[in-house]
Scaffold this active site. Sequence first.
Site, PDB file in Angstrom:
ATOM      1  N   LEU A 148       0.890  -1.163   0.000  1.00 31.61           N
ATOM      2  CA  LEU A 148       0.000   0.000   0.000  1.00 31.61           C
ATOM      3  C   LEU A 148       0.922   1.205   0.000  1.00 31.61           C
ATOM      4  CD1 LEU A 148      -2.604  -0.973   2.751  1.00 31.61           C
ATOM      5  CD2 LEU A 148      -3.105  -0.609   0.337  1.00 31.61           C
ATOM      6  N   ASP A 149       0.617   2.217  -0.802  1.00 29.77           N
ATOM      7  CA  ASP A 149       1.513   3.370  -0.811  1.00 29.77           C
ATOM      8  C   ASP A 149       1.435   4.112   0.523  1.00 29.77           C
ATOM      9  OD1 ASP A 149      -0.359   5.680  -0.972  1.00 29.77           O
ATOM     10  OD2 ASP A 149      -0.859   4.877  -2.937  1.00 29.77           O
ATOM     11  N   GLU A 150       2.363   5.018   0.726  1.00 34.92           N
ATOM     12  CA  GLU A 150       2.516   5.685   2.021  1.00 34.92           C
ATOM     13  C   GLU A 150       1.236   6.346   2.513  1.00 34.92           C
ATOM     14  OE1 GLU A 150       5.585   8.940   4.035  1.00 34.92           O
ATOM     15  OE2 GLU A 150       5.665   8.559   1.882  1.00 34.92           O
TER      16      GLU A 150
END
Length: 194
Positions: free
Chosen positions: A48-50
């Site tokens: 999952l991106d930041e």
Amino acid sequence: MKDHKHFKIYKPYKMLSQFSSNAKKEQRKHFLSELGTFPEGTMPIGRLDEKSEGLLLLTTDGKLSDHVNQSGIEKEYYALVDGEISAKAIQDLCNGVEIGFNGKKYQTKPCTVFKLENIPILPERSQKIRDARHGPTTWISVTLTEGKFRQVRKMTSAVGCPTLRLVRVRIGNITLDNLQPGAILPIANPNPLL
């Protein structure tokens, strides 16, 4: 035969989906290792991106990780988007839209998208999201069988409704349930669930 360990976690907002980094620019970032001690060889299944949060699976089984990433298993996200999303925009998302990926144009695969009738019950995010004074917002469910980098965000932007908050709530039959940000839950055997 090695006895593999599996976990589901609620990846918090502003945390990277990795345990550490040698990159200078990432030294001040937050990593999964801050959540607790995991067995040697533990790896995230997908990422999952930041700025995204929610369900992330961890495993010591590399084959399981490859299987989940390559087999078209459904991943469901709840996205809070800017504006009143139209029925046409939802249909466009379902049919597939053109996004940029690795400097090229990419047509997303057909997927399932619908407007959520009720606001989902989710933990408060650590950083405030703009409120209704700045215009309407809509919660939608997006279920994909692929997972390009920042795909849901790029898709909603492509139909004129940028994502304000993104939470993954399901991978296969494994759901986020009532986990709170940073919580870790061992899973006995995720194979039949995926």
